[in-house]
Design an enzyme around this catalytic site. Structure first.
Site, PDB file in Angstrom:
ATOM      1  N   THR A  72      34.358  50.859  29.725  1.00  0.00           N
ATOM      2  CA  THR A  72      34.992  50.237  30.886  1.00  0.00           C
ATOM      3  C   THR A  72      34.942  51.205  32.074  1.00  0.00           C
ATOM      4  OG1 THR A  72      37.207  51.032  30.400  1.00  0.00           O
ATOM      5  CG2 THR A  72      36.569  49.006  29.324  1.00  0.00           C
ATOM      6  N   LYS A  76      30.781  52.884  33.366  1.00  0.00           N
ATOM      7  CA  LYS A  76      29.679  51.964  33.057  1.00  0.00           C
ATOM      8  C   LYS A  76      28.319  52.450  33.582  1.00  0.00           C
ATOM      9  CE  LYS A  76      32.431  47.780  32.766  1.00  0.00           C
ATOM     10  NZ  LYS A  76      32.470  46.352  33.104  1.00  0.00           N
ATOM     11  N   ASP A 113      28.064  41.410  30.459  1.00  0.00           N
ATOM     12  CA  ASP A 113      28.814  40.577  31.412  1.00  0.00           C
ATOM     13  C   ASP A 113      28.117  39.230  31.618  1.00  0.00           C
ATOM     14  OD1 ASP A 113      31.081  42.070  32.171  1.00  0.00           O
ATOM     15  OD2 ASP A 113      29.871  43.322  33.496  1.00  0.00           O
ATOM     16  N   GLY A 137      29.026  34.725  45.250  1.00  0.00           N
ATOM     17  CA  GLY A 137      29.401  36.102  44.943  1.00  0.00           C
ATOM     18  C   GLY A 137      28.219  36.934  44.506  1.00  0.00           C
ATOM     19  N   GLY A 140      29.834  43.072  41.411  1.00  0.00           N
ATOM     20  CA  GLY A 140      29.428  43.589  40.099  1.00  0.00           C
ATOM     21  C   GLY A 140      29.206  42.478  39.087  1.00  0.00           C
ATOM     22  N   ALA A 141      30.171  41.586  38.949  1.00  0.00           N
ATOM     23  CA  ALA A 141      30.033  40.505  37.972  1.00  0.00           C
ATOM     24  C   ALA A 141      28.924  39.545  38.400  1.00  0.00           C
ATOM     25  CB  ALA A 141      31.360  39.760  37.834  1.00  0.00           C
TER      26      ALA A 141
HETATM   27  N1  LIG Z   1      35.728  36.294  33.126  1.00  0.00           N
HETATM   28  C1  LIG Z   1      35.294  37.527  32.930  1.00  0.00           C
HETATM   29  O1  LIG Z   1      34.967  37.949  31.811  1.00  0.00           O
HETATM   30  C2  LIG Z   1      35.122  38.436  34.111  1.00  0.00           C
HETATM   31  C3  LIG Z   1      34.312  39.580  34.026  1.00  0.00           C
HETATM   32  C4  LIG Z   1      34.172  40.393  35.162  1.00  0.00           C
HETATM   33  C5  LIG Z   1      34.836  40.070  36.341  1.00  0.00           C
HETATM   34  N2  LIG Z   1      35.618  38.951  36.372  1.00  0.00           N
HETATM   35  C6  LIG Z   1      36.308  38.559  37.615  1.00  0.00           C
HETATM   36  O2  LIG Z   1      35.307  38.340  38.581  1.00  0.00           O
HETATM   37  C7  LIG Z   1      35.795  38.633  39.873  1.00  0.00           C
HETATM   38  C8  LIG Z   1      34.781  39.484  40.640  1.00  0.00           C
HETATM   39  O3  LIG Z   1      34.650  40.735  39.966  1.00  0.00           O
HETATM   40  P1  LIG Z   1      33.583  41.825  40.460  1.00  0.00           P
HETATM   41  O4  LIG Z   1      33.634  42.928  39.491  1.00  0.00           O
HETATM   42  O5  LIG Z   1      32.271  41.161  40.741  1.00  0.00           O
HETATM   43  O6  LIG Z   1      34.236  42.278  41.851  1.00  0.00           O
HETATM   44  P2  LIG Z   1      33.473  42.951  43.077  1.00  0.00           P
HETATM   45  O7  LIG Z   1      32.299  43.760  42.634  1.00  0.00           O
HETATM   46  O8  LIG Z   1      34.543  43.604  43.880  1.00  0.00           O
HETATM   47  O9  LIG Z   1      32.890  41.691  43.925  1.00  0.00           O
HETATM   48  C9  LIG Z   1      33.772  40.794  44.569  1.00  0.00           C
HETATM   49  C10 LIG Z   1      32.999  39.591  45.070  1.00  0.00           C
HETATM   50  O10 LIG Z   1      33.924  38.677  45.695  1.00  0.00           O
HETATM   51  C11 LIG Z   1      33.604  38.520  47.078  1.00  0.00           C
HETATM   52  N3  LIG Z   1      34.838  38.457  47.874  1.00  0.00           N
HETATM   53  C12 LIG Z   1      35.933  39.235  47.729  1.00  0.00           C
HETATM   54  N4  LIG Z   1      36.867  38.883  48.631  1.00  0.00           N
HETATM   55  C13 LIG Z   1      36.346  37.861  49.364  1.00  0.00           C
HETATM   56  C14 LIG Z   1      36.823  37.077  50.449  1.00  0.00           C
HETATM   57  N5  LIG Z   1      38.045  37.275  50.972  1.00  0.00           N
HETATM   58  N6  LIG Z   1      36.018  36.105  50.942  1.00  0.00           N
HETATM   59  C15 LIG Z   1      34.786  35.896  50.416  1.00  0.00           C
HETATM   60  N7  LIG Z   1      34.277  36.619  49.379  1.00  0.00           N
HETATM   61  C16 LIG Z   1      35.048  37.587  48.872  1.00  0.00           C
HETATM   62  C17 LIG Z   1      32.803  39.758  47.432  1.00  0.00           C
HETATM   63  O11 LIG Z   1      32.037  39.507  48.589  1.00  0.00           O
HETATM   64  P3  LIG Z   1      31.491  40.739  49.496  1.00  0.00           P
HETATM   65  O12 LIG Z   1      30.273  41.247  48.797  1.00  0.00           O
HETATM   66  O13 LIG Z   1      31.233  40.132  50.801  1.00  0.00           O
HETATM   67  O14 LIG Z   1      32.601  41.766  49.526  1.00  0.00           O
HETATM   68  C18 LIG Z   1      31.975  39.926  46.158  1.00  0.00           C
HETATM   69  O15 LIG Z   1      30.925  38.992  46.105  1.00  0.00           O
HETATM   70  C19 LIG Z   1      37.156  39.283  39.648  1.00  0.00           C
HETATM   71  O16 LIG Z   1      38.126  38.298  39.879  1.00  0.00           O
HETATM   72  C20 LIG Z   1      37.167  39.667  38.207  1.00  0.00           C
HETATM   73  O17 LIG Z   1      38.451  39.624  37.637  1.00  0.00           O
HETATM   74  C21 LIG Z   1      35.776  38.127  35.295  1.00  0.00           C
END
Ligand SMILES: NC(=O)c1ccc[n+]([C@@H]2O[C@H](COP(=O)([O-])OP(=O)(O)OC[C@H]3O[C@@H](n4cnc5c(N)ncnc54)[C@H](OP(=O)(O)O)[C@@H]3O)[C@@H](O)[C@H]2O)c1
Length: 268
Positions: A72, A76, A113, A137, A140-141
């Site tokens: 984690t 990573k 992921d 989006g 990372g995910a």
């Molecule tokens: N279900 C699962 O197993 C799993 C696994 C991993 C993650 N997740 C969830 O997935 C989500 C994203 O995780 P991540 O690791 O990819 O996060 P991250 O790397 O911080 O990426 C966040 C994403 O959301 C967008 N975003 C954030 N705030 C925004 C806003 N106000 N308006 C429009 N777009 C916005 C960002 O756009 P920009 O690039 O423009 O900033 C980016 O595309 C989280 O909620 C996390 O809990 C779930």
């Protein structure tokens, strides 16, 4: 309370590596599975700081009762760079969330992921192969999901992101890795798509904007969410109101747990 375990000299040891460590859920997830399935294994927390990671990896390799690790934040990317071998999705994403140790103590890593998302969809009856997908989006995910969708042979992938440059870069990279799949950056408009997936963090906080206009969701479009808390996000509610079938964020994690457990050799 810790799970009661009969640990012997034959017990296989697995770990979850993190910094900080107190929040990790892997021991609570895997140890009951070992107990229920009669598997002679234990999964323990392994607290390692980034500075100590190279020394820790040398120690892991020397510790023959250690079979694998869930990985984690913040390890990573750094652990991927220390792996002797990395699977296709880990190489593409540039990060691993599981490593296992071979009999000759080589460290092999992979990223589950995106594969977890695809496997979760399939487990719920939503095939992605041959389907057109709008992905919202490119964080990372989102990166992992885009590669996994392309690897699974979607017919078309459009990536929309608040920061357009990130969507364009990801689309170009996915396209280079899977040239037979049409991938492009685009607008968050779900019209005409088989599947729309929210891979942004929008929906986590009350009052967040919706990542797309639900008025443009047709009932034939499957709305997939990766945000897990709340389970029913405002986007899921809006999609249900539009008559869409929906897919919840928890399925991605559930399948990742299965895939990672198989990969590190814990659940077989
Ligand atoms: N279900 C699962 O197993 C799993 C696994 C991993 C993650 N997740 C969830 O997935 C989500 C994203 O995780 P991540 O690791 O990819 O996060 P991250 O790397 O911080 O990426 C966040 C994403 O959301 C967008 N975003 C954030 N705030 C925004 C806003 N106000 N308006 C429009 N777009 C916005 C960002 O756009 P920009 O690039 O423009 O900033 C980016 O595309 C989280 O909620 C996390 O809990 C779930």
């Amino acid at each position: 309370m810790p799970v009661t375990l009969d640990i012997t000299g034959k017990t296989r040891v697995f770990g979850v590596i993190s910094d900080p460590i107190a929040h990790v859920r892997a021991p609570a997830v895997y140890n009951p599975v070992f107990e229920a399935r009669g598997i002679d294994a234990v999964l323990i927390p392994v607290h390692v700081t980034p500075e100590d990671l190279p020394a820790a990896v040398a120690g892991f390799k020397a510790q023959r009762s250690l079979y694998g690790l869930c990985v984690t934040v913040p390890h990573k990317v750094a652990l991927m760079q220390l792996c002797d071998e990395v699977g296709e999705q880990g190489r593409l994403v540039g990060a691993v969330n599981a490593v296992r140790f071979t009999d000759d103590r080589r460290m092999v890593g992979e990223n589950f992921d995106g594969q977890g998302f695809v496997a979760g969809m399939r487990a719920e009856g939503f095939e992605v192969t041959g389907k057109s997908v709008l992905q919202l989006g490119a964080g990372g995910a989102g990166m992992a999901i885009a590669y996994a969708l392309a690897a699974s042979g979607v017919s078309r992938l459009v990536i929309a992101n608040r920061t357009r440059a990130k969507a364009e870069e990801l689309a170009a990279n996915v396209s280079a890795a899977y040239p037979s799949v049409p991938v492009e950056a685009g607008e968050p408009d779900p019209s005409g798509f088989d599947i729309a997936v929210n891979a942004t963090s929008l929906g986590l906080a009350e009052g967040d904007a919706l990542p797309l206009d639900p008025g443009k969701l047709a009932p034939k479009t499957v709305l997939a969410e990766i945000v897990m808390i709340p389970e029913t996000t405002a986007l899921i509610s809006a999609a249900l109101d539009r008559g869409c079938r929906v897919h919840y964020g928890r399925h991605m994690l559930d399948k990742q747990i299965d895939l990672m457990g198989d990969f590190i050799g814990a659940t077989s």
